[in-house]
Motif scaffolding. Sequence first.
Motif, PDB file in Angstrom:
ATOM      1  N   THR A 123      15.712   9.407 -11.287  1.00  0.00           N
ATOM      2  CA  THR A 123      16.600  10.528 -11.587  1.00  0.00           C
ATOM      3  C   THR A 123      18.064  10.234 -11.293  1.00  0.00           C
ATOM      4  O   THR A 123      18.932  10.992 -11.709  1.00  0.00           O
ATOM      5  N   THR A 139      16.236  12.830 -27.323  1.00  0.00           N
ATOM      6  CA  THR A 139      16.147  14.292 -27.410  1.00  0.00           C
ATOM      7  C   THR A 139      14.711  14.753 -27.569  1.00  0.00           C
ATOM      8  O   THR A 139      14.285  15.759 -26.987  1.00  0.00           O
ATOM      9  N   HIS A 140      13.947  14.025 -28.368  1.00  0.00           N
ATOM     10  CA  HIS A 140      12.534  14.380 -28.569  1.00  0.00           C
ATOM     11  C   HIS A 140      11.751  14.241 -27.258  1.00  0.00           C
ATOM     12  O   HIS A 140      10.881  15.078 -26.960  1.00  0.00           O
ATOM     13  N   THR A 142      12.873  14.627 -24.254  1.00  0.00           N
ATOM     14  CA  THR A 142      13.267  15.693 -23.325  1.00  0.00           C
ATOM     15  C   THR A 142      12.761  17.058 -23.754  1.00  0.00           C
ATOM     16  O   THR A 142      12.232  17.825 -22.944  1.00  0.00           O
ATOM     17  N   SER A 143      12.900  17.373 -25.041  1.00  0.00           N
ATOM     18  CA  SER A 143      12.593  18.724 -25.511  1.00  0.00           C
ATOM     19  C   SER A 143      11.124  18.938 -25.814  1.00  0.00           C
ATOM     20  O   SER A 143      10.575  20.011 -25.551  1.00  0.00           O
ATOM     21  N   LYS A 144      10.451  17.950 -26.378  1.00  0.00           N
ATOM     22  CA  LYS A 144       9.062  18.132 -26.826  1.00  0.00           C
ATOM     23  C   LYS A 144       8.028  17.539 -25.877  1.00  0.00           C
ATOM     24  O   LYS A 144       6.912  18.049 -25.779  1.00  0.00           O
ATOM     25  N   MET A 145       8.369  16.457 -25.179  1.00  0.00           N
ATOM     26  CA  MET A 145       7.391  15.796 -24.323  1.00  0.00           C
ATOM     27  C   MET A 145       7.691  15.985 -22.832  1.00  0.00           C
ATOM     28  O   MET A 145       6.963  15.426 -21.996  1.00  0.00           O
ATOM     29  N   ASN A 146       8.756  16.728 -22.516  1.00  0.00           N
ATOM     30  CA  ASN A 146       9.110  17.053 -21.117  1.00  0.00           C
ATOM     31  C   ASN A 146       9.267  15.802 -20.255  1.00  0.00           C
ATOM     32  O   ASN A 146       8.834  15.755 -19.098  1.00  0.00           O
ATOM     33  N   ILE A 147       9.890  14.780 -20.823  1.00  0.00           N
ATOM     34  CA  ILE A 147      10.181  13.540 -20.092  1.00  0.00           C
ATOM     35  C   ILE A 147      11.695  13.402 -20.059  1.00  0.00           C
ATOM     36  O   ILE A 147      12.329  13.126 -21.081  1.00  0.00           O
ATOM     37  N   SER A 148      12.280  13.598 -18.898  1.00  0.00           N
ATOM     38  CA  SER A 148      13.740  13.641 -18.795  1.00  0.00           C
ATOM     39  C   SER A 148      14.341  12.322 -18.359  1.00  0.00           C
ATOM     40  O   SER A 148      15.502  12.035 -18.673  1.00  0.00           O
ATOM     41  N   GLN A 232       2.672  11.665 -31.352  1.00  0.00           N
ATOM     42  CA  GLN A 232       3.676  12.591 -30.828  1.00  0.00           C
ATOM     43  C   GLN A 232       5.090  12.049 -31.027  1.00  0.00           C
ATOM     44  O   GLN A 232       6.020  12.797 -31.356  1.00  0.00           O
ATOM     45  N   LYS A 594       3.506  12.467  -9.073  1.00  0.00           N
ATOM     46  CA  LYS A 594       2.788  13.634  -8.554  1.00  0.00           C
ATOM     47  C   LYS A 594       1.835  13.203  -7.442  1.00  0.00           C
ATOM     48  O   LYS A 594       1.505  12.041  -7.293  1.00  0.00           O
TER      49      LYS A 594
END
Length: 820
Positions: A123, A139-140, A142-148, A232, A594
Amino acid sequence: MDDLVLNLVDNGAGPSVKKSDGKGIRWTDRVKANRTLKRKHAKVHPVKQITASDETDEAEETPRPNKKARKSVQDATNPAKPSGPSKPTQFISSLFTSNPKVEVSTTQQPARGVVKPSNAPLTDRSTFEGLGLDPLIATHLTSKMNISAPTSIQREALSSLLAASGTELSDRDAFIQSQTGSGKTLSYLLPILQDLLPLSSLSYIERSIGTLAIIVAPTRELAKQISDVAEQLVSMRLRPKGDSMDDSISSTRLTRWLVTGLLIGGENKTHEKARLRKGLPILVSTPGRLLDHLQNTASFNVGKCRWLVLDEADRLMDLGFEETIKGILQGLEGRRKLAIQAVEEEKSLEVGGWDWTRRRRTILCSATIREDVQLLAGTTLVKPIIIKGLDNEVPVGTTPDNETNTPTDKFTPPSQLLQKCVVAPLKLRLVTLVSLLRMLLSQSRSKHGTKIIVFLSCTDSVDFHWNLLGKSSLDGSPTEPKQGNDEDSDASDSNEPKPEPIALISPLLPGASLYRLHGSLPLPTRLASLKGFSASPKSNKISEGTSTILLCTSVASRGLDLPLVRAVVQYDLPTEGGATEYVHRVGRTARAGKGGEAWSFIAPSEKEWIPWIEQRIQQGDEKDEKTTTKSSLVPASMDSVLKGGFGGTGTEFEERATEVQLAFERWVLSDPHHGSLAKKAYQSHMRAYATHPSDEKHIFHIRNLHIGHLAKAFALREAPSNIGNNSIRQKNGSRTVATKGGKDRASNAKTSGSTGKSRPSLSKKMESMGDHDTTAEKRMQDVVRAQGRLSKKGGVMMMSGTSEFHVSGGDELEKLVGQR
């Protein structure tokens, strides 16, 4: 005195002898009669002294008082309850007696504190766009796969594989090695997508161009998972959100031509050929099916292939795919040479200028750098670079030649993973497993439920425990299997057998659905089990509970990214692979930063395994002793696990555990099919236990097991010797029937030949052969595995003579069945 004599003399009717019920006179009655006759004719002295023998005789003649009725356990516990006729009972050995003494270490474990995850996304160091990834892809993600943010291995892989053309790293193959759960799949899919996306702006590019990227996975489940992730990615938006289709100054328009495909065994080859004919730019496949299409499918266009990824290379070697991979490489080179030759001779029908000077890049992904994996890298990779995720490991750009003399690389579990173990006696293993699952389910505070994976040693054990936990109940009556989305069950024909459900609901594990996964299940069942276990409760149409439990073999230990797995339970420790297989199994949880738990069941004779495994999974930077953290297994007492799952005060958990064990045993005895499942699971587990390698025999040896207690862990009440005799008797019976049938067929054929009658047709003979050959698929798998082991030892993939699975012509086929 006369009274004494009269008391000893009979009334004259002779000695009274009890008559038995048709079984002759008992010897005790004859002895009494002879003594009575002697006293009748003997002279009696005026003063008789009573001897010890006379006291014995009188005691024998005196009727013995009745025994005092023994109170049952239930009457002792409830004295106020009126006594009634007792039910017939059966002697059953106790669970909590004759067990070896288990001593749990009472030394204070060092406090873990806050442990920084070793496989979490970065991070504070970089972003996807900062690594040079296309903004549309970033962008895909971050927005669709929640990987920042990228993980450590993704950062290292992208910085190497996305190097600009003409640089030192732009044309070199790669060897990717990292911890499990660190995101290796995206580390090679993102560079592939980054390389193919600019081709979307070319007018002549469409999906008929052929296959440009191939990913090879060892198992069908892993191939399906990689295909889903690739699908995806290619479904991303091809224009920035601010761009309008009518804007004349908008960015270059991109066509949607990237399509993913999946080739795995068990699917229809005709449908796969049709998809290959249309074109599959990104293809995921298993090795055998890919080689089959390379050799037999003319419409498979791979001449322009740019990327080849061999995922889980160590697992590919374990399964004996070395010769298959060599065949794949030769097939790709042959197709490329033919395509270049057609272009040079102007016989190609393709339009556009393709850069044929660019070579194919090969990526090898493996968790360990073993000797066989190094040999594979030496034959498949050109000027390779090793990419590792951890900063304290070998930096980017190091070749395998620099590590050939180093010891085997340490393969460590994630640092945030909490590893626990419980030493359980063999006869208590089954109830301890149920108690542990109940405890983990009760500790869940998430609305989405809990996901737990339980590893067992063999397929028969998976089937038995899945049926046992899902179909037994405490009251003794078998429960009906429950399956979600069963709307058409009433409309179906009642005479047709119902298919086995995908998920079962256990009354002992409330709110949880049971799934199973092993290599002998049909492919649709395997994929449906994975889908049901991984899906969220809202979207899961198969499961009826909020939590899910997966019973599986080691087939689920490699590469599968099963989201939100809270705990991994190793009910049976790995029989092959050692510490590497252990880390792969526990790596199904604590993924991507996690948390998670890993539980291991250990028999009292296997306690040496704890320090043995701890020595092989050290983690931390050895150069800095202050930051070194020793990966250790935290022992948990069996009583605490039983009390945490069954509850109660004092030793009440022992009574409840006994009730559960008796319920399991009643379920096994209620149906011969249930007993057959238990016996097969017991025998298969013993065979699997005997396959531990020689360097582990001092820990895992079959002589150290109490086989009677182990049978109790499979809910069996009879002795293991009886189990073996029954199985031998069944085998002998089946042989007798088969031999008798063979003689009958031979005599019938001889009779028909002598009388001149027409012989049965070829199709009927094949049908009759098929009726007796019900294990052809299993024997074919054994043949394939035998050939794989032979090739690993330097043998040749070739058999002398005709195999039973050899595809021959019509004449040869009729010769095989005796037609000619």
